[in-house]
Motif scaffolding. Structure first.
Motif, mmCIF file in Angstrom:
data_model
loop_
_atom_site.group_PDB
_atom_site.id
_atom_site.type_symbol
_atom_site.label_atom_id
_atom_site.label_comp_id
_atom_site.label_asym_id
_atom_site.label_seq_id
_atom_site.Cartn_x
_atom_site.Cartn_y
_atom_site.Cartn_z
ATOM 1 N N ARG A 24 0.774 -1.409 -0.265
ATOM 2 C CA ARG A 24 0.036 0.058 -0.002
ATOM 3 C C ARG A 24 1.020 1.227 -0.065
ATOM 4 N NH1 ARG A 24 -3.035 -3.031 4.514
ATOM 5 N NH2 ARG A 24 -4.576 -4.003 3.121
ATOM 6 N N GLY A 25 2.245 1.119 -0.226
ATOM 7 C CA GLY A 25 3.108 2.249 -0.294
ATOM 8 C C GLY A 25 3.589 2.596 0.851
ATOM 9 N N TYR A 26 3.399 2.092 2.300
ATOM 10 C CA TYR A 26 3.803 2.460 3.747
ATOM 11 C C TYR A 26 5.116 1.820 3.909
ATOM 12 C CZ TYR A 26 -0.586 4.328 4.577
ATOM 13 O OH TYR A 26 -2.044 5.230 4.587
ATOM 14 N N VAL A 27 6.099 2.536 4.315
ATOM 15 C CA VAL A 27 7.164 2.012 4.984
ATOM 16 C C VAL A 27 7.405 2.257 6.425
ATOM 17 C CG1 VAL A 27 8.440 2.068 2.707
ATOM 18 C CG2 VAL A 27 8.475 3.978 4.090
ATOM 19 N N TRP A 28 8.255 1.801 7.086
ATOM 20 C CA TRP A 28 8.767 2.221 8.700
ATOM 21 C C TRP A 28 9.760 3.270 8.579
ATOM 22 C CZ3 TRP A 28 5.542 1.741 12.649
ATOM 23 C CH2 TRP A 28 4.499 0.750 12.529
ATOM 24 N N THR A 29 9.774 4.042 9.140
ATOM 25 C CA THR A 29 11.043 4.865 9.504
ATOM 26 C C THR A 29 11.254 5.030 10.859
ATOM 27 O OG1 THR A 29 9.418 7.008 9.591
ATOM 28 C CG2 THR A 29 10.458 6.384 7.419
ATOM 29 N N TRP A 30 12.409 5.643 11.185
ATOM 30 C CA TRP A 30 12.363 5.550 12.633
ATOM 31 C C TRP A 30 13.198 6.885 12.952
ATOM 32 C CZ3 TRP A 30 14.845 1.731 10.060
ATOM 33 C CH2 TRP A 30 16.199 1.637 9.945
ATOM 34 N N VAL A 80 4.659 5.367 7.206
ATOM 35 C CA VAL A 80 4.400 6.359 6.335
ATOM 36 C C VAL A 80 4.629 6.105 4.946
ATOM 37 C CG1 VAL A 80 5.361 8.251 7.948
ATOM 38 C CG2 VAL A 80 6.932 7.227 6.315
ATOM 39 N N ARG A 81 3.974 6.976 4.092
ATOM 40 C CA ARG A 81 4.066 6.819 2.783
ATOM 41 C C ARG A 81 4.902 7.929 2.248
ATOM 42 N NH1 ARG A 81 -1.588 5.886 0.044
ATOM 43 N NH2 ARG A 81 -1.980 8.166 0.951
ATOM 44 N N PRO A 82 6.213 7.611 1.791
ATOM 45 C CA PRO A 82 7.150 8.760 1.492
ATOM 46 C C PRO A 82 6.679 9.910 0.542
ATOM 47 C CG PRO A 82 8.126 6.561 1.672
ATOM 48 C CD PRO A 82 6.837 6.381 1.597
ATOM 49 N N PRO A 83 5.964 9.437 -0.789
ATOM 50 C CA PRO A 83 5.372 10.529 -1.468
ATOM 51 C C PRO A 83 4.677 11.412 -0.972
ATOM 52 C CG PRO A 83 5.040 8.070 -2.510
ATOM 53 C CD PRO A 83 5.480 7.978 -1.142
ATOM 54 N N TYR A 84 3.924 11.322 0.392
ATOM 55 C CA TYR A 84 2.864 12.386 0.930
ATOM 56 C C TYR A 84 3.769 12.586 2.587
ATOM 57 C CZ TYR A 84 0.100 10.013 -2.746
ATOM 58 O OH TYR A 84 -0.098 9.256 -3.754
ATOM 59 N N PRO A 85 4.661 13.504 2.405
ATOM 60 C CA PRO A 85 5.260 13.661 3.835
ATOM 61 C C PRO A 85 4.679 14.362 4.746
ATOM 62 C CG PRO A 85 6.063 15.180 1.918
ATOM 63 C CD PRO A 85 5.249 14.054 1.281
ATOM 64 N N ALA A 88 -0.290 12.206 7.921
ATOM 65 C CA ALA A 88 -0.196 11.495 9.268
ATOM 66 C C ALA A 88 0.220 10.082 8.896
ATOM 67 C CB ALA A 88 -1.334 11.764 10.051
ATOM 68 N N PRO A 89 1.123 9.531 9.932
ATOM 69 C CA PRO A 89 1.368 8.271 10.019
ATOM 70 C C PRO A 89 0.212 7.283 10.006
ATOM 71 C CG PRO A 89 3.005 9.505 11.559
ATOM 72 C CD PRO A 89 1.652 10.325 10.872
ATOM 73 N N TYR A 90 0.259 6.147 9.485
ATOM 74 C CA TYR A 90 -0.844 5.131 9.501
ATOM 75 C C TYR A 90 -0.702 4.393 10.946
ATOM 76 C CZ TYR A 90 -3.585 1.081 8.348
ATOM 77 O OH TYR A 90 -4.462 -0.065 8.332
ATOM 78 N N ASP A 91 0.539 4.175 11.599
ATOM 79 C CA ASP A 91 0.485 3.565 12.443
ATOM 80 C C ASP A 91 2.033 4.033 13.306
ATOM 81 O OD1 ASP A 91 0.286 1.985 14.791
ATOM 82 O OD2 ASP A 91 0.640 0.134 13.510
ATOM 83 N N GLU A 92 2.131 4.080 14.534
ATOM 84 C CA GLU A 92 3.421 4.258 15.406
ATOM 85 C C GLU A 92 3.650 3.405 16.292
ATOM 86 O OE1 GLU A 92 3.943 8.940 15.538
ATOM 87 O OE2 GLU A 92 1.789 8.666 16.055
ATOM 88 N N PHE A 93 4.798 3.406 16.641
ATOM 89 C CA PHE A 93 5.198 2.325 17.543
ATOM 90 C C PHE A 93 6.567 2.870 18.312
ATOM 91 C CE2 PHE A 93 7.843 -1.004 19.643
ATOM 92 C CZ PHE A 93 6.734 -1.887 20.210
#
Length: 104
Positions: A24-30, A80-85, A88-93
């Motif tokens: 779905r285009g989401y990646v985890w960043t930290w 997050v989805r990088p093309p849409y900075p 809001a994040p889809y999920d957070e941890f």
């Protein structure tokens, strides 16, 4: 948002698994805050990488967190989805890590 606390000794690893939504285009960043030198974070291969994922399936992501030096760090993972900075994040941890001074 889930918050987890762990205590590590210097050199001790901790494996964190987070559900991915790459299809779905989401990646985890930290981002590491606090005593950033107290920990290291590295992304490993997806869990079950030997088996091909079905199209559209979620893939579990694996992160190796290691204690480096005594201190306290907070690692905030955001999906997050990088093309849409500005989205809001889809999920957070959040992982709160305490690295003890000597061997746990």
């Amino acid at each position: 948002m889930e918050v987890r606390e762990v205590t590590l000794a210097p050199g001790e690893p901790y494996e964190l698994r987070l559900t991915g939504r790459g299809a779905r285009g989401y990646v985890w960043t930290w981002r590491v805050s606090g005593d950033a030198d107290a920990v290291s974070v590295a992304e490993g291969p997806p869990a079950g990488a030997a088996e091909p994922a079905l199209p559209g399936a979620t893939v579990e992501r694996v992160y190796a967190v290691s204690g480096r030096a005594a201190g306290r760090a907070r690692i905030r993972f955001a999906q997050v989805r990088p093309p849409y900075p500005d989205e809001a994040p889809y999920d957070e941890f959040v992982l709160d890590v305490t690295v003890s001074g000597a061997g746990g």
